[in-house]
Design a protein around this motif. Structure first.
Motif, PDB file in Angstrom:
ATOM      1  N   ASP A 140     -59.490 106.029  46.185  1.00  0.00           N
ATOM      2  CA  ASP A 140     -58.395 106.970  45.942  1.00  0.00           C
ATOM      3  C   ASP A 140     -57.700 107.247  47.269  1.00  0.00           C
ATOM      4  O   ASP A 140     -58.349 107.306  48.326  1.00  0.00           O
ATOM      5  N   PRO A 141     -56.396 107.439  47.262  1.00  0.00           N
ATOM      6  CA  PRO A 141     -55.653 107.563  48.525  1.00  0.00           C
ATOM      7  C   PRO A 141     -55.992 108.824  49.307  1.00  0.00           C
ATOM      8  O   PRO A 141     -55.899 108.822  50.533  1.00  0.00           O
ATOM      9  N   ASP A 142     -56.369 109.911  48.641  1.00  0.00           N
ATOM     10  CA  ASP A 142     -56.623 111.178  49.341  1.00  0.00           C
ATOM     11  C   ASP A 142     -58.092 111.384  49.682  1.00  0.00           C
ATOM     12  O   ASP A 142     -58.441 112.415  50.281  1.00  0.00           O
ATOM     13  N   GLU A 143     -58.946 110.459  49.277  1.00  0.00           N
ATOM     14  CA  GLU A 143     -60.391 110.548  49.540  1.00  0.00           C
ATOM     15  C   GLU A 143     -60.968 111.887  49.059  1.00  0.00           C
ATOM     16  O   GLU A 143     -61.769 112.524  49.728  1.00  0.00           O
ATOM     17  N   ARG A 144     -60.560 112.272  47.884  1.00  0.00           N
ATOM     18  CA  ARG A 144     -61.073 113.512  47.280  1.00  0.00           C
ATOM     19  C   ARG A 144     -62.022 113.230  46.130  1.00  0.00           C
ATOM     20  O   ARG A 144     -62.489 114.149  45.472  1.00  0.00           O
ATOM     21  N   LEU A 145     -62.288 111.943  45.873  1.00  0.00           N
ATOM     22  CA  LEU A 145     -63.131 111.566  44.744  1.00  0.00           C
ATOM     23  C   LEU A 145     -64.276 110.664  45.214  1.00  0.00           C
ATOM     24  O   LEU A 145     -64.165 109.948  46.203  1.00  0.00           O
ATOM     25  N   GLY A 146     -65.368 110.729  44.478  1.00  0.00           N
ATOM     26  CA  GLY A 146     -66.483 109.805  44.625  1.00  0.00           C
ATOM     27  C   GLY A 146     -66.601 108.977  43.357  1.00  0.00           C
ATOM     28  O   GLY A 146     -66.260 109.443  42.262  1.00  0.00           O
ATOM     29  N   PHE A 147     -67.100 107.729  43.481  1.00  0.00           N
ATOM     30  CA  PHE A 147     -67.102 106.808  42.344  1.00  0.00           C
ATOM     31  C   PHE A 147     -68.480 106.177  42.158  1.00  0.00           C
ATOM     32  O   PHE A 147     -69.205 105.939  43.129  1.00  0.00           O
ATOM     33  N   GLU A 207     -67.296  94.589  30.562  1.00  0.00           N
ATOM     34  CA  GLU A 207     -66.957  96.000  30.719  1.00  0.00           C
ATOM     35  C   GLU A 207     -67.774  96.611  31.846  1.00  0.00           C
ATOM     36  O   GLU A 207     -68.903  96.180  32.121  1.00  0.00           O
ATOM     37  N   ALA A 208     -67.212  97.632  32.481  1.00  0.00           N
ATOM     38  CA  ALA A 208     -67.897  98.407  33.519  1.00  0.00           C
ATOM     39  C   ALA A 208     -67.584  99.882  33.285  1.00  0.00           C
ATOM     40  O   ALA A 208     -66.432 100.244  33.000  1.00  0.00           O
ATOM     41  N   ARG A 209     -68.621 100.730  33.404  1.00  0.00           N
ATOM     42  CA  ARG A 209     -68.427 102.169  33.217  1.00  0.00           C
ATOM     43  C   ARG A 209     -68.219 102.817  34.583  1.00  0.00           C
ATOM     44  O   ARG A 209     -68.974 102.575  35.523  1.00  0.00           O
ATOM     45  N   LEU A 210     -67.212 103.662  34.651  1.00  0.00           N
ATOM     46  CA  LEU A 210     -66.824 104.318  35.901  1.00  0.00           C
ATOM     47  C   LEU A 210     -66.981 105.827  35.758  1.00  0.00           C
ATOM     48  O   LEU A 210     -66.423 106.421  34.831  1.00  0.00           O
ATOM     49  N   THR A 211     -67.782 106.420  36.660  1.00  0.00           N
ATOM     50  CA  THR A 211     -67.913 107.882  36.737  1.00  0.00           C
ATOM     51  C   THR A 211     -67.182 108.353  37.990  1.00  0.00           C
ATOM     52  O   THR A 211     -67.443 107.866  39.092  1.00  0.00           O
ATOM     53  N   VAL A 212     -66.254 109.270  37.804  1.00  0.00           N
ATOM     54  CA  VAL A 212     -65.449 109.819  38.901  1.00  0.00           C
ATOM     55  C   VAL A 212     -65.887 111.262  39.126  1.00  0.00           C
ATOM     56  O   VAL A 212     -65.929 112.055  38.172  1.00  0.00           O
ATOM     57  N   ARG A 213     -66.212 111.620  40.366  1.00  0.00           N
ATOM     58  CA  ARG A 213     -66.672 112.976  40.685  1.00  0.00           C
ATOM     59  C   ARG A 213     -65.815 113.554  41.805  1.00  0.00           C
ATOM     60  O   ARG A 213     -65.573 112.884  42.818  1.00  0.00           O
ATOM     61  N   THR A 214     -65.387 114.793  41.616  1.00  0.00           N
ATOM     62  CA  THR A 214     -64.589 115.446  42.648  1.00  0.00           C
ATOM     63  C   THR A 214     -65.478 115.913  43.792  1.00  0.00           C
ATOM     64  O   THR A 214     -66.623 116.327  43.583  1.00  0.00           O
TER      65      THR A 214
END
Length: 523
Positions: free
Chosen positions: A155-162, A178-185
């Protein structure tokens, strides 16, 4: 007749899927008669690869002796997804139509170019949450070569973890993965407006450089990229605030109702079990035993339990107004006898646990106004014809050899049962156990009884003790041996088994007192 001579020009061909490439076949007739030749294309399999893609123009040649004929072979691999990339070997066989056993083959290579057609999608494009969001990324291979992709999210602002599971996918021809993606703030916030946080997921191939496109929005088929976003919500939203206000209102209403509700009348029974009092002392006063204790709180009275050895006598109730004292004359206790006492607190019909135990010996009975013999006999005793007390001699002397009330011969000492009005000897039944303490005080010592009583008084500080005389029992065993020598001794019990007195024995051993389990009457 001779076999035909076959040549190809060119021998190595290259073509893209959906395109065409040609090679020329030259057939020379070395014979002396006119020949007809059929041209065929061969491969590793007859229904796949070059044989399936080839067309021969014309399929048959008529060649005069010592002359040559030509035919054209056109290879047209199908479009993307149907023809795999790579290098394919093929052969051109020329067979005589007159004599089919005469034939010749020329070989060549056909290379089909690689075409990348990777497509990626993400679902949902935008997730929503206070801490994390969830997405599903799907990849499809529409090209003509199998592909392995390494997935990476940024992410451009580096505010998320993946977290990608898996982060490497394999895509055969025409397959999907398929791949499952979890996004964490990384920076949750308590209140405020929701914020949109964009990100992208890129699939990279090992050893394949991406192609720069003229427009940044055009996706590179070699390097699929998908864009998504997480809509981060505040931890405390409007719904949480409304729910908190409702809970506060309900709580305030419950408190108001509780304050206005009539209070139940409190009784002793509603307070539960009372706490036991603490006995502090048992003293002799005014010819009786007086108990002193620290009163318990919120009680209606007390209940006193009286124990003589292991036997519990009938209990008595004490009015709360006596303020911590109780004179035992009301219980009719025998004089010159040791008793132990416990107290329970009473709260209505509820009774506390037992208090601690205190022990004391009742005072002796008062002496009568007159004496029956010049020397003065003991209170409550009768004189024997010989002038001494039964079963023993008076302090001034006398003959031994008379028998006590138990029928067991004694040797010059007075046992508790010798007096007609004295206390009965401690009750020990056949087969019961006692803890017999050392030393034994034999009647050969004129102070044997006084020394046994002194030992018992000393042991009362630890556990309530009793004194016995061996002649008070028809038979008495010490260490499983019948003893005929009378003695005084301190003991504890009796017990129904050899382990009931273990706690008492441990207390005594800790204070240096040696007591041993005995079955004094056998059984």
């Amino acid at each position: 007749m001779s076999e035909p001579i076959v040549t190809l020009d060119p021998l190595e061909l290259s073509v893209e899927p959906g395109g065409q490439v040609r090679t020329e076949v030259t057939v020379r007739n070395p014979g002396t008669v006119v020949e007809g030749y059929r041209v065929e294309v061969l491969g590793e399999t007859a229904d796949q690869g070059p044989p399936k893609w080839a067309q021969v123009f014309p399929p048959e040649l008529r060649v005069y002796p010592k002359e040559s004929g030509t035919a054209m072979i056109v290879f047209a691999p199908p479009s993307v997804g149907e023809a795999a990339s790579g290098k394919f070997a093929f052969g051109v066989r020329v067979v005589s139509t007159v004599e089919t056993e005469r034939s010749a083959v020329a070989e060549g290579d056909l290379e089909v170019g690689r075409v990348f057609g990777l497509q990626a999608t993400i679902t949902p494009v935008t997730s929503s949450g206070r801490w994390r969001g969830y997405h599903l990324v799907k990849y499809t291979n529409w090209g003509n070569t199998p592909v392995r992709l390494r997935l990476k999210a940024t992410d451009p602002d580096e505010r998320l973890g993946f977290l990608l599971r898996p982060d490497v996918v394999d895509l055969p021809l025409g397959a999907s993965a398929e791949a499952r993606l979890t996004v964490r703030t990384r920076k949750p916030f308590l209140r405020g407006q929701q914020v949109r946080l964009p990100f992208e997921v890129v699939g990279e191939q090992d050893g394949v450089a991406p192609v720069r496109t003229a427009h940044p929005m055009v996706s590179d088929p070699r390097r699929p990229v998908v864009n998504g976003a997480m809509m981060q919500r505040p931890i405390i939203g409007k719904g949480v605030v409304m729910l908190a206000l409702i809970c506060v209102g309900v709580l305030v209403g419950a408190v108001v109702l509780a304050l206005k509700a009539p209070q139940k009348k409190q009784t002793f029974e509603s307070e539960g079990l009372p706490s036991p009092p603490t006995l502090t002392a048992a003293t002799v006063k005014d010819g009786a035993i007086q108990l002193n204790w620290h009163p318990a709180q919120e009680v209606s009275g007390y209940k006193v339990h009286v124990l003589q050895g292991a036997t519990e006598l009938p209990s008595a109730k004490i009015d709360n107004g006596q303020q911590g004292r109780f004179l035992t004359t009301a219980l009719g206790l025998a004089p010159a006898t040791r008793y132990c006492f416990r107290l329970d607190s009473l709260r209505g019909t509820k009774e506390s646990k037992d208090s601690n135990k205190v022990c004391q010996k009742t005072p002796p009975a008062p002496k009568p106004s007159g004496s029956g013999s010049p020397g003065g006999s003991s209170p409550g005793t009768t004189s024997s014809p010989g002038g001494g007390s039964p079963g023993g001699s008076s302090p001034g002397g006398g003959a031994s050899g008379t028998s006590g009330s138990s029928g067991v011969p004694t040797s010059g000492s007075t046992s508790p049962s010798d007096s007609a009005t004295g206390p009965a000897p401690p009750s020990i039944a056949l087969g019961q156990w006692i803890l017999l303490c050392r030393p034994l005080h034999y009647d050969s010592d004129p102070n044997a009884q006084q020394e046994a009583q002194a030992d018992a008084t000393h042991l009362d500080f630890f556990v309530a003790a009793q004194v016995l005389h061996s002649s008070d029992y028809p038979v008495f065993y010490v260490d499983r041996v019948k003893t005929d020598t009378p003695f005084w001794a301190v003991f504890f019990g009796p017990y129904g088994s050899s382990s009931e007195g273990d706690s008492t024995n441990r207390v005594l051993a800790a204070n240096g007192v040696t007591c041993i389990y005995q079955k004094p009457l056998g059984g």
